[in-house]
Design an enzyme around this catalytic site. Structure first.
Site, PDB file in Angstrom:
ATOM      1  N   ARG A  54     -46.586 -15.958 -32.658  1.00 37.62           N
ATOM      2  CA  ARG A  54     -46.089 -14.575 -32.705  1.00 37.62           C
ATOM      3  C   ARG A  54     -44.565 -14.490 -32.645  1.00 37.62           C
ATOM      4  O   ARG A  54     -43.930 -13.830 -33.476  1.00 37.62           O
ATOM      5  CB  ARG A  54     -46.668 -13.774 -31.525  1.00 37.62           C
ATOM      6  N   THR A  55     -44.000 -15.139 -31.642  1.00 33.19           N
ATOM      7  CA  THR A  55     -42.563 -14.971 -31.391  1.00 33.19           C
ATOM      8  C   THR A  55     -41.746 -15.544 -32.560  1.00 33.19           C
ATOM      9  O   THR A  55     -40.817 -14.902 -33.055  1.00 33.19           O
ATOM     10  CB  THR A  55     -42.181 -15.648 -30.060  1.00 33.19           C
ATOM     11  N   LYS A  82     -35.380 -38.933 -32.598  1.00 31.33           N
ATOM     12  CA  LYS A  82     -34.600 -40.182 -32.520  1.00 31.33           C
ATOM     13  C   LYS A  82     -33.764 -40.222 -31.247  1.00 31.33           C
ATOM     14  O   LYS A  82     -32.892 -41.064 -31.100  1.00 31.33           O
ATOM     15  CB  LYS A  82     -33.667 -40.286 -33.736  1.00 31.33           C
ATOM     16  N   ARG A 104     -36.689 -21.220 -27.836  1.00 27.10           N
ATOM     17  CA  ARG A 104     -37.831 -21.396 -26.912  1.00 27.10           C
ATOM     18  C   ARG A 104     -37.807 -22.836 -26.425  1.00 27.10           C
ATOM     19  O   ARG A 104     -37.676 -23.767 -27.221  1.00 27.10           O
ATOM     20  CB  ARG A 104     -39.161 -21.095 -27.593  1.00 27.10           C
ATOM     21  N   HIS A 132     -39.397 -14.292 -20.608  1.00 27.95           N
ATOM     22  CA  HIS A 132     -39.744 -14.064 -22.020  1.00 27.95           C
ATOM     23  C   HIS A 132     -39.387 -12.602 -22.302  1.00 27.95           C
ATOM     24  O   HIS A 132     -40.258 -11.736 -22.450  1.00 27.95           O
ATOM     25  CB  HIS A 132     -41.231 -14.354 -22.226  1.00 27.95           C
TER      26      HIS A 132
HETATM   27  N1   CP Z   1     -46.794 -14.072 -26.720  1.00 27.08           N
HETATM   28  C1   CP Z   1     -46.246 -15.185 -27.243  1.00 27.08           C
HETATM   29  O1   CP Z   1     -45.162 -15.595 -26.848  1.00 27.08           O
HETATM   30  O2   CP Z   1     -46.971 -15.764 -28.233  1.00 27.08           O
HETATM   31  P1   CP Z   1     -46.526 -17.071 -29.054  1.00 27.08           P
HETATM   32  O3   CP Z   1     -46.561 -18.220 -28.088  1.00 27.08           O
HETATM   33  O4   CP Z   1     -47.537 -17.199 -30.163  1.00 27.08           O
HETATM   34  O5   CP Z   1     -45.132 -16.850 -29.557  1.00 27.08           O
END
Ligand code: CP
Length: 315
Positions: A54-55, A82, A104, A132
């Site tokens: 999603r993100t 590497k 992320r 998040h």
């Molecule tokens: N909610 C969320 O962060 O989903 P993803 O891990 O698919 O990005």
């Protein structure tokens, strides 16, 4: 605003401004041609050291709808394999000319470290168990839209249920819902709670299910658990899962939310497509508008909509 790394760092005024801005972006997304020139000439790089559907895809879509150029870094096919360090990775990508990194990472604090190595804006797409913030923003936007709460969440009763301990979503949602005035209650066994929390906690979902406005189910993060924290998933579902019986007890107007991905049959023991209050797909859709708002706020005309025709459709 230079970075978007946590709800606390952003503050209530900016959260509200971003939610208002997301309304404009949602309007763009409803157009037949949902593309505007707002970020033409800017480059956004997605750097994901952890899996995401999603993100990552919604940031990519958001950047493209604002006409930014996008780069995607895939750790599995990168020189990290590497032995290249995080710092060298960020500095190398920055040297190619990047205006914003969407990061992320499995370690808490990486977005703050990265900001020391580049002049680009940093957007936190999830750091460890910590934060998040764009998920929290899209969750606030979804509640606000679905319950018509444009002036805030005063008196709104939100239950966040499940694996709070490992959840960066829960940490950001608790802050964001609280900033907007909601009454947040956590529902979890002690083993799935962090050492300290500053909102009320109850030990059984049945204690609150009849009297809430929003039921926010968290994913059981089995990949982050190094020990057995619940006797069995079956027992977890019995005490904390959304079963058909519990769904029937929710107030008629109540929303059912989940950040995804769902464990069907565990925390979600009913088909959400059969529940009128479930807004899980709306959360995903709203993620694009909210992330467009964040990108525009950081890279566009300073969050104002008055400069030029940034949000006019391209001819
Ligand atoms: N909610 C969320 O962060 O989903 P993803 O891990 O698919 O990005």
């Amino acid at each position: 605003m230079k970075h978007f790394r946590s709800i606390d760092e952003t503050g209530a005024d900016s959260v509200l401004r971003l939610l208002d801005l997301a309304d404009h972006m949602a309007e763009v997304n409803r157009r037949p041609n949902p593309k505007v020139p707002a970020l033409r000439g800017k480059t956004v790089c997605n750097v994901f050291f952890e899996d995401s559907t999603r993100t990552r895809l919604s940031f990519e879509t958001a950047a493209k709808r604002l006409s930014a150029d996008t780069m995607t870094f895939s750790v599995g096919t990168s020189s990290v394999k590497k032995g290249e360090s995080l710092r060298d990775t960020i500095e190398t990508i920055a040297a190619m000319g990047v205006d914003a990194f969407v990061i992320r990472h499995g370690s808490s604090g990486v977005p703050w470290q990265a900001a020391q190595w580049t002049n680009a804006s940093i957007i936190n797409a999830g750091d460890g168990w910590h934060s998040h913030p764009t998920q929290a923003l899209l969750d606030c936007y979804t509640i606000r839209s679905a319950l018509n709460r444009t002036t805030g969440f005063d008196g709104l009763r939100i239950a966040i249920v499940g694996d709070v301990k490992h959840s960066r979503v829960a940490r950001s949602d608790i802050r964001a819902f609280g900033l907007l005035g909601a009454d947040v209650t956590l529902v979890a066994p002690r083993t799935l709670l962090p050492p300290s929390v500053d909102v009320p906690v109850v030990a059984e979902l049945d204690e609150v299910i009849d009297d809430i406005d929003v039921l926010y189910l968290l994913r059981m993060q089995r990949e982050r658990m190094t020990e057995s924290l619940v006797p069995s998933l079956r027992e977890y579902t019995t005490r904390f899962g959304l079963t058909p019986e519990r769904a029937s007890r929710l107030p008629e107007h109540a929303l059912i939310m989940h950040p995804g991905p769902m464990n069907r049959g565990v925390e979600m023991a009913v088909d959400p497509s059969e529940l009128p209050g479930a807004v899980i797909t709306q959360q995903v859709t709203n993620g694009i508008a909210v992330r467009m708002a964040v990108l525009f706020e950081l890279l566009g005309s300073g969050g104002g909509l008055g400069s030029g025709n940034d949000l006019e459709s391209e001819g």
